[in-house]
Design a protein around this motif. Structure first.
Motif, PDB file in Angstrom:
ATOM      1  N   SER A 259      15.948  12.602  25.140  1.00 33.97           N
ATOM      2  CA  SER A 259      15.583  13.910  25.687  1.00 33.97           C
ATOM      3  C   SER A 259      16.792  14.782  25.991  1.00 33.97           C
ATOM      4  O   SER A 259      16.638  15.965  26.309  1.00 33.97           O
ATOM      5  CB  SER A 259      14.776  13.732  26.980  1.00 33.97           C
ATOM      6  OG  SER A 259      15.591  13.149  27.992  1.00 33.97           O
ATOM      7  N   MET A 277      13.902  12.649  35.529  1.00 30.29           N
ATOM      8  CA  MET A 277      14.322  13.245  34.257  1.00 30.29           C
ATOM      9  C   MET A 277      14.871  14.642  34.577  1.00 30.29           C
ATOM     10  O   MET A 277      14.128  15.615  34.644  1.00 30.29           O
ATOM     11  CB  MET A 277      13.112  13.326  33.314  1.00 30.29           C
ATOM     12  CG  MET A 277      13.368  13.911  31.959  1.00 30.29           C
ATOM     13  SD  MET A 277      11.776  14.098  31.088  1.00 30.29           S
ATOM     14  CE  MET A 277      12.328  14.571  29.467  1.00 30.29           C
ATOM     15  N   TRP A 304       9.509  14.469  22.947  1.00 29.13           N
ATOM     16  CA  TRP A 304       8.943  15.473  23.838  1.00 29.13           C
ATOM     17  C   TRP A 304       7.433  15.568  23.634  1.00 29.13           C
ATOM     18  O   TRP A 304       6.916  16.510  23.016  1.00 29.13           O
ATOM     19  CB  TRP A 304       9.621  16.826  23.620  1.00 29.13           C
ATOM     20  CG  TRP A 304      11.008  16.867  24.177  1.00 29.13           C
ATOM     21  CD1 TRP A 304      12.168  16.632  23.513  1.00 29.13           C
ATOM     22  CD2 TRP A 304      11.381  17.155  25.530  1.00 29.13           C
ATOM     23  NE1 TRP A 304      13.238  16.745  24.355  1.00 29.13           N
ATOM     24  CE2 TRP A 304      12.787  17.066  25.603  1.00 29.13           C
ATOM     25  CE3 TRP A 304      10.653  17.470  26.683  1.00 29.13           C
ATOM     26  CZ2 TRP A 304      13.488  17.294  26.787  1.00 29.13           C
ATOM     27  CZ3 TRP A 304      11.353  17.689  27.862  1.00 29.13           C
ATOM     28  CH2 TRP A 304      12.755  17.607  27.909  1.00 29.13           C
ATOM     29  N   ARG A 306       3.607  14.142  25.866  1.00 31.82           N
ATOM     30  CA  ARG A 306       3.131  13.589  27.134  1.00 31.82           C
ATOM     31  C   ARG A 306       3.035  12.070  27.091  1.00 31.82           C
ATOM     32  O   ARG A 306       3.335  11.381  28.065  1.00 31.82           O
ATOM     33  CB  ARG A 306       1.785  14.207  27.485  1.00 31.82           C
ATOM     34  CG  ARG A 306       1.319  13.925  28.903  1.00 31.82           C
ATOM     35  CD  ARG A 306       2.276  14.500  29.946  1.00 31.82           C
ATOM     36  NE  ARG A 306       2.382  15.941  29.885  1.00 31.82           N
ATOM     37  CZ  ARG A 306       3.208  16.661  30.647  1.00 31.82           C
ATOM     38  NH1 ARG A 306       4.032  16.035  31.481  1.00 31.82           N
ATOM     39  NH2 ARG A 306       3.255  17.976  30.546  1.00 31.82           N
ATOM     40  N   LEU A 309       6.543  10.573  27.701  1.00 31.39           N
ATOM     41  CA  LEU A 309       6.981  10.749  29.085  1.00 31.39           C
ATOM     42  C   LEU A 309       6.249   9.787  30.018  1.00 31.39           C
ATOM     43  O   LEU A 309       6.868   9.153  30.889  1.00 31.39           O
ATOM     44  CB  LEU A 309       6.760  12.201  29.535  1.00 31.39           C
ATOM     45  CG  LEU A 309       7.977  13.137  29.386  1.00 31.39           C
ATOM     46  CD1 LEU A 309       8.355  13.307  27.927  1.00 31.39           C
ATOM     47  CD2 LEU A 309       7.682  14.495  30.014  1.00 31.39           C
ATOM     48  N   TRP A 314       8.914   8.928  32.996  1.00 34.77           N
ATOM     49  CA  TRP A 314       9.863  10.003  33.242  1.00 34.77           C
ATOM     50  C   TRP A 314       9.183  11.099  34.057  1.00 34.77           C
ATOM     51  O   TRP A 314       8.104  11.600  33.688  1.00 34.77           O
ATOM     52  CB  TRP A 314      10.371  10.596  31.938  1.00 34.77           C
ATOM     53  CG  TRP A 314      11.237   9.662  31.131  1.00 34.77           C
ATOM     54  CD1 TRP A 314      11.801   8.492  31.553  1.00 34.77           C
ATOM     55  CD2 TRP A 314      11.636   9.832  29.769  1.00 34.77           C
ATOM     56  NE1 TRP A 314      12.531   7.916  30.544  1.00 34.77           N
ATOM     57  CE2 TRP A 314      12.442   8.714  29.423  1.00 34.77           C
ATOM     58  CE3 TRP A 314      11.389  10.787  28.800  1.00 34.77           C
ATOM     59  CZ2 TRP A 314      13.003   8.540  28.172  1.00 34.77           C
ATOM     60  CZ3 TRP A 314      11.948  10.634  27.547  1.00 34.77           C
ATOM     61  CH2 TRP A 314      12.755   9.527  27.236  1.00 34.77           C
TER      62      TRP A 314
END
Length: 461
Positions: A259, A277, A304, A306, A309, A314
């Motif tokens: 990221s 993050m 990037w 959902r 993450l 994150w």
């Protein structure tokens, strides 16, 4: 009376002579100042002709090397003379986004130098794929020391490798042919760093194979420890790798940061803890070792979403605290914010790191058809360039990166559109184990497309 007449006659002759001289002087002065008169000068008289041994044919923009004693048979008005430049003296001085063709210089009425023809620009992201029997640059079977098996398509059941036989030809210029000894010589006493996701790791492995010719190289030293790149207890792999070529003192390294934001566990004693993050803070590794780097290549994009993450736990942070901006919490906005943040930070650091060249690589395209990676998506095409071979657009297909670097000293390494044409070059359904696996239409076979990314990079440093 006669004497008086003679004096008057002499006086008239003297006056007439003075009048002629004055008129002639005024005429000459007006001639010099008259722009129309200046246009009557020959083209040869108006060229700036510095002394050198190399001539450029202005009619076709091609550089022609000549011996010192040779004389060009072309009229001097059709050629100019330029000086030879050695590559090792110009590391990082060539404009990154373009190379300008030579054009004759002329002087205007005030003595200023002007160009007599439009500048032609070499756009590395605009051009075409062409067949090249000299490819690939290394053996996918031989580069086992640096190449992950899962990306070495020569080790899988795949039978067609025609995708290996192409090179990228940018518009309006010749991209220099890669030669590993020349590359290492140019990178003597320098460090090339890749920081990004698994596509950045592919580019790193590609460059290691290119620099070694895909051959076993026991002399190359593992210097990962110097950068803290050692496998932690219980980890599958280290956070990156670093290798040094002792003959030229050249280091090539990779650090995993999907990221490009700083990741900090909220509770270091709990392996299941959430991870802060920090969207506005570069990775700690980059901040710590930036002064070691001479070339830095960044990339981000495919993590990037959902799902990624949530799986990594994150949690978005800004200004040292949890993000409360709902608009920024949207994935597209968060990525955009992070990319712009890291470009601004790097741009602020470059004045104190004058030898550092930073490139932000655009996103590598996916080619899943009839689904995604986890819903049956495939990429079975094996015919090269079935969708076309040329890129004609002017701008990048990655507007986020293009917009972030605009106006900064961080340069774009634009690979999106040229890679979009190469859907046959992915891992696809093939695996080392020989079992039917989930189609990988994200990562590339090596040798393959990431080799071209590195050729574009090397051409611009």
């Amino acid at each position: 009376m006669k004497g008086g007449s003679n004096h008057r006659l002499k006086g008239r002759n003297l006056s007439l002579t003075l009048v002629v001289l004055i008129i002639t002087t005024i005429g000459l002065w007006a001639w010099e100042k008259n722009p129309f008169a200046n246009t009557l000068l020959s083209a040869q008289e108006r060229y700036i002709n510095p002394s050198s041994e190399f001539h450029v044919d202005a009619r076709n923009d091609s550089v022609v090397s000549m011996k010192p004693t040779e004389k060009s048979e072309e009229n001097i008005s059709n050629s100019i003379i330029v000086k030879e430049t050695k590559g090792e003296e110009n590391f990082g001085t060539v404009p990154v986004d373009s190379i300008s063709a030579f054009s004759p210089e002329m002087t205007d009425n005030n003595g200023n130098i002007t160009s007599s023809s439009k500048t032609k620009v070499c756009n590395y992201a605009k051009g075409r794929w062409v067949a090249d029997t000299r490819r690939p640059l290394y053996s996918g079977l031989g580069c086992k020391q640096w190449l992950s098996e899962m990306w070495a398509c020569r080790l899988t059941q795949r039978k067609d490798f025609s995708f290996e036989g192409y090179r990228w030809q940018p518009e309006n210029c010749e991209m220099p042919e890669f030669e590993r000894s020349e590359f290492l010589r140019r990178m003597q006493d320098k460090t090339v760093a890749f920081i990004g996701d698994s596509l950045g790791r592919q580019q790193f492995q590609s460059l290691m194979c290119m620099a070694t010719g895909g051959e076993q190289s026991p002399e190359v030293e593992n210097v990962g420890k110097k950068y803290g790149l050692v496998k932690a207890r219980g980890a599958i792999r280290p956070d990156g790798w670093a290798y040094r070529f002792p003959k030229t003192n050249t280091t090539i390294l990779y650090y995993w940061s999907a990221s490009l934001s700083d990741l900090v566990p909220l509770n270091i004693s709990d392996r299941a803890t959430d991870v802060a993050m920090h969207l506005d803070r570069p990775p700690a590794f980059m901040r710590q070792f930036l002064h070691h780097f001479d070339v830095l290549v960044l990339n981000t994009g495919h993590h990037w979403n959902r799902g990624k993450l949530n799986a990594n736990r994150w949690v978005m942070y800004v200004d040292g605290k949890p993000n409360e901006d709902k608009k920024r919490a949207e994935i597209v906005s968060a990525k955009n914010f992070t990319v712009h943040s890291i470009v601004r930070w790097l741009d602020s650091q470059l004045p104190s790191h004058p030898r550092l060249k930073v490139f932000f690589r655009t996103i590598s395209p996916r080619h899943f058809l009839n689904g995604d990676w986890n819903t049956g998506g495939t990429c079975d095409n094996t015919t090269p360039l079935s969708g076309g071979s040329e890129v004609v657009q002017h701008g990048s297909s990655d507007p986020v990166i293009e917009g972030a670097v605009k106006g900064s000293k961080v340069k774009i390494l634009d690979i999106t559109s040229i890679s979009q044409l190469r859907d046959e070059g992915h891992i696809s359904r093939y695996s080392v184990r020989g079992t039917t696996a989930i189609n990988d239409c994200l990562h590339w076979c090596l040798p393959g497309i990431p080799d071209t990314w590195n050729e574009l990079l090397i051409a611009q440093i």
